[in-house]
Write a protein that holds these residues in place. Structure first.
Motif, PDB file in Angstrom:
ATOM      1  N   GLY A   1      12.036   3.002   3.019  1.00 17.83           N
ATOM      2  CA  GLY A   1      12.346   3.746   4.238  1.00 17.83           C
ATOM      3  C   GLY A   1      11.243   3.707   5.273  1.00 17.83           C
ATOM      4  O   GLY A   1      11.466   3.338   6.436  1.00 17.83           O
ATOM      5  N   ARG A   2      10.030   4.084   4.890  1.00 19.36           N
ATOM      6  CA  ARG A   2       8.926   4.125   5.841  1.00 19.36           C
ATOM      7  C   ARG A   2       8.590   2.727   6.349  1.00 19.36           C
ATOM      8  O   ARG A   2       8.355   2.538   7.550  1.00 19.36           O
ATOM      9  CB  ARG A   2       7.694   4.758   5.186  1.00 19.36           C
ATOM     10  CG  ARG A   2       6.479   4.777   6.091  1.00 19.36           C
ATOM     11  CD  ARG A   2       5.304   5.477   5.409  1.00 19.36           C
ATOM     12  NE  ARG A   2       4.102   5.402   6.202  1.00 19.36           N
ATOM     13  CZ  ARG A   2       3.827   6.170   7.241  1.00 19.36           C
ATOM     14  NH1 ARG A   2       4.712   7.100   7.613  1.00 19.36           N
ATOM     15  NH2 ARG A   2       2.710   6.043   7.909  1.00 19.36           N
ATOM     16  N   ALA A   3       8.591   1.759   5.458  1.00 19.34           N
ATOM     17  CA  ALA A   3       8.261   0.398   5.876  1.00 19.34           C
ATOM     18  C   ALA A   3       9.287  -0.138   6.867  1.00 19.34           C
ATOM     19  O   ALA A   3       8.937  -0.810   7.842  1.00 19.34           O
ATOM     20  CB  ALA A   3       8.157  -0.514   4.659  1.00 19.34           C
ATOM     21  N   VAL A   4      10.559   0.166   6.628  1.00 20.84           N
ATOM     22  CA  VAL A   4      11.613  -0.315   7.528  1.00 20.84           C
ATOM     23  C   VAL A   4      11.482   0.343   8.903  1.00 20.84           C
ATOM     24  O   VAL A   4      11.678  -0.306   9.945  1.00 20.84           O
ATOM     25  CB  VAL A   4      12.994  -0.042   6.913  1.00 20.84           C
ATOM     26  CG1 VAL A   4      14.096  -0.322   7.933  1.00 20.84           C
ATOM     27  CG2 VAL A   4      13.208  -0.894   5.671  1.00 20.84           C
TER      28      VAL A   4
ATOM     29  N   TYR B   1       0.833  -1.209   0.000  1.00 21.05           N
ATOM     30  CA  TYR B   1       0.000   0.000   0.000  1.00 21.05           C
ATOM     31  C   TYR B   1       0.867   1.257   0.000  1.00 21.05           C
ATOM     32  O   TYR B   1       0.591   2.231  -0.716  1.00 21.05           O
ATOM     33  CB  TYR B   1      -0.920  -0.014   1.213  1.00 21.05           C
ATOM     34  CG  TYR B   1      -1.779   1.219   1.339  1.00 21.05           C
ATOM     35  CD1 TYR B   1      -2.916   1.378   0.549  1.00 21.05           C
ATOM     36  CD2 TYR B   1      -1.445   2.221   2.238  1.00 21.05           C
ATOM     37  CE1 TYR B   1      -3.700   2.513   0.652  1.00 21.05           C
ATOM     38  CE2 TYR B   1      -2.224   3.357   2.345  1.00 21.05           C
ATOM     39  CZ  TYR B   1      -3.347   3.503   1.557  1.00 21.05           C
ATOM     40  OH  TYR B   1      -4.120   4.634   1.669  1.00 21.05           O
ATOM     41  N   SER B   2       1.952   1.223   0.833  1.00 17.60           N
ATOM     42  CA  SER B   2       2.830   2.388   0.902  1.00 17.60           C
ATOM     43  C   SER B   2       3.498   2.666  -0.437  1.00 17.60           C
ATOM     44  O   SER B   2       3.594   3.812  -0.884  1.00 17.60           O
ATOM     45  CB  SER B   2       3.889   2.165   1.994  1.00 17.60           C
ATOM     46  OG  SER B   2       4.801   3.240   2.043  1.00 17.60           O
ATOM     47  N   VAL B   3       3.945   1.600  -1.110  1.00 16.14           N
ATOM     48  CA  VAL B   3       4.608   1.785  -2.407  1.00 16.14           C
ATOM     49  C   VAL B   3       3.599   2.219  -3.467  1.00 16.14           C
ATOM     50  O   VAL B   3       3.901   3.072  -4.315  1.00 16.14           O
ATOM     51  CB  VAL B   3       5.316   0.473  -2.822  1.00 16.14           C
ATOM     52  CG1 VAL B   3       5.850   0.577  -4.251  1.00 16.14           C
ATOM     53  CG2 VAL B   3       6.456   0.167  -1.860  1.00 16.14           C
ATOM     54  N   SER B   4       2.382   1.674  -3.414  1.00 20.53           N
ATOM     55  CA  SER B   4       1.384   2.056  -4.423  1.00 20.53           C
ATOM     56  C   SER B   4       1.008   3.532  -4.315  1.00 20.53           C
ATOM     57  O   SER B   4       0.703   4.169  -5.332  1.00 20.53           O
ATOM     58  CB  SER B   4       0.136   1.178  -4.256  1.00 20.53           C
ATOM     59  OG  SER B   4      -0.495   1.435  -3.003  1.00 20.53           O
ATOM     60  N   LYS B   5       1.044   4.079  -3.106  1.00 20.25           N
ATOM     61  CA  LYS B   5       0.712   5.492  -2.940  1.00 20.25           C
ATOM     62  C   LYS B   5       1.852   6.403  -3.387  1.00 20.25           C
ATOM     63  O   LYS B   5       1.653   7.610  -3.553  1.00 20.25           O
ATOM     64  CB  LYS B   5       0.383   5.787  -1.473  1.00 20.25           C
ATOM     65  CG  LYS B   5      -0.792   4.987  -0.920  1.00 20.25           C
ATOM     66  CD  LYS B   5      -2.083   5.283  -1.653  1.00 20.25           C
ATOM     67  CE  LYS B   5      -2.597   6.668  -1.343  1.00 20.25           C
ATOM     68  NZ  LYS B   5      -3.919   6.929  -1.959  1.00 20.25           N
ATOM     69  N   ARG B   6       3.040   5.823  -3.601  1.00 19.05           N
ATOM     70  CA  ARG B   6       4.203   6.627  -3.994  1.00 19.05           C
ATOM     71  C   ARG B   6       4.697   6.267  -5.395  1.00 19.05           C
ATOM     72  O   ARG B   6       5.829   6.598  -5.748  1.00 19.05           O
ATOM     73  CB  ARG B   6       5.332   6.410  -2.979  1.00 19.05           C
ATOM     74  CG  ARG B   6       4.963   6.763  -1.547  1.00 19.05           C
ATOM     75  CD  ARG B   6       6.108   6.502  -0.602  1.00 19.05           C
ATOM     76  NE  ARG B   6       7.285   7.287  -0.958  1.00 19.05           N
ATOM     77  CZ  ARG B   6       8.471   7.141  -0.351  1.00 19.05           C
ATOM     78  NH1 ARG B   6       8.624   6.234   0.588  1.00 19.05           N
ATOM     79  NH2 ARG B   6       9.491   7.889  -0.721  1.00 19.05           N
ATOM     80  N   ARG B   7       3.878   5.597  -6.169  1.00 22.65           N
ATOM     81  CA  ARG B   7       4.308   5.182  -7.503  1.00 22.65           C
ATOM     82  C   ARG B   7       4.659   6.394  -8.372  1.00 22.65           C
ATOM     83  O   ARG B   7       5.657   6.380  -9.106  1.00 22.65           O
ATOM     84  CB  ARG B   7       3.204   4.348  -8.175  1.00 22.65           C
ATOM     85  CG  ARG B   7       3.054   2.949  -7.614  1.00 22.65           C
ATOM     86  CD  ARG B   7       1.807   2.272  -8.134  1.00 22.65           C
ATOM     87  NE  ARG B   7       1.850   2.112  -9.567  1.00 22.65           N
ATOM     88  CZ  ARG B   7       2.353   1.044 -10.196  1.00 22.65           C
ATOM     89  NH1 ARG B   7       2.876   0.062  -9.496  1.00 22.65           N
ATOM     90  NH2 ARG B   7       2.337   0.965 -11.507  1.00 22.65           N
TER      91      ARG B   7
END
Length: 230
Positions: free
Chosen positions: A157-160, A129-135
Motif C-alpha cells: 500500500g505505502r509503496a504504491v 526497507y518499508s517491508v522490513s520495518k513491517r515484518r
C-alpha cells in the motif's frame, strides 16, 4: 500577406531595398537552416535578379543512384566539360543533416535508461526497507489468519502510494521537458500522448514489480519467524 494563393499571384510587394517584386507563384513552406526549426516564410527570386555562382538541381528517379549520377555527370560534360558538379543522394544528405539529432537521441536514450535503472533501484530499496520495518506486523496478520492477498496489499500500500505520487510529479516534469526535447530531437512532438502514456505504464509496471518482490519474500517466511523478528 495577401490572404490566399489566388490573391497573391500577380500582386506586387516591396523587398528591403525598395524594389517592387511581382508574385508569380506560391510554393510550400520549407526548412532551410535546421530540421528542427519552424518553417519560416521565404521567397525565391529569379536567377537573373539574384545571380549566384551555384545552382541546385533536384532529380527524382527510380533508377539506381550510381547509374543516375553517372548519367547526370555525362550530360553535364556535354554541356560544359569544365563545369564542376557534386552529386549526392537525398538519403546521404539527410544522414548528414540528421546526425546531430540522432546523436542527441542516442545520448538521451542512454540517459533515460540510466535514469530508469536508478528509479527501479530506488523503488526496490524503498519497498524492501518499508517491508522490513513491517515484518513483525505482517507476521501478526498472518498468525491471526489474514489472507495472503490482503497482507500483500497491506505491504504494498505505502509503496504504491509513493509510486503514484512520484509518477505524477515525473509526468509533470516530463511534459515540461518535452518542450526542450522538441528543439533537440527531430520529429519529437511535445506532449506526445503515446510516449507519455508508454513511459508512465512502463515505470508503473517496473515499480510494481520492484515492490512486489520484497513483499512476496516477506510473505514466504514462516509467520513464527516473523513474530520473533526484531
Amino acid at each position: 500577406m495577401f490572404g490566399s494563393v489566388a490573391g497573391a499571384v500577380g500582386r506586387y510587394y516591396k523587398i528591403q531595398d525598395g524594389t517592387r517584386v511581382q508574385v508569380v507563384g506560391v510554393v510550400e513552406d520549407g526548412k532551410y537552416l535546421s530540421v528542427t526549426e519552424d518553417r519560416p516564410p521565404a521567397m525565391f527570386l529569379p536567377f537573373l535578379r539574384s545571380p549566384s555562382s551555384q545552382a541546385w538541381l533536384v532529380v527524382r528517379s527510380t533508377r539506381d543512384p550510381q547509374q543516375l549520377a553517372a548519367a547526370i555527370r555525362g550530360r553535364l560534360r556535354e554541356l560544359d566539360a569544365g563545369l564542376p558538379a557534386d552529386i549526392d543522394t537525398w538519403n546521404n544528405l539527410l544522414d548528414v543533416v540528421l546526425f546531430p539529432s540522432r546523436v542527441a537521441t542516442m545520448a538521451l536514450g542512454v540517459l533515460g535508461m540510466m535514469g530508469a535503472m536508478l528509479s527501479i533501484t530506488g523503488i526496490f530499496g524503498m519497498a524492501a526497507y518499508s517491508v522490513s520495518k513491517r515484518r513483525r506486523e505482517l507476521g501478526i496478520r498472518l498468525a491471526l489468519g489474514a489472507d495472503g492477498k490482503e497482507v500483500l496489499q497491506a505491504a504494498l500500500g505505502r509503496a504504491v502510494k509513493l509510486l503514484a505520487l512520484g509518477s505524477a510529479f515525473g509526468l509533470l516534469l516530463g511534459v515540461l521537458a518535452t518542450r526542450v526535447l522538441a528543439f533537440i530531437v527531430y520529429q519529437a512532438t511535445p506532449r506526445d500522448p503515446v510516449v507519455l502514456a508508454g513511459v508512465v505504464v512502463a515505470m508503473a509496471l517496473l515499480g510494481l514489480l520492484a515492490t512486489w518482490i520484497p513483499a512476496q519474500r516477506a510473505l514466504s517466511v514462516d509467520p513464527a519467524i516473523l513474530l520473533r523478528d526484531e
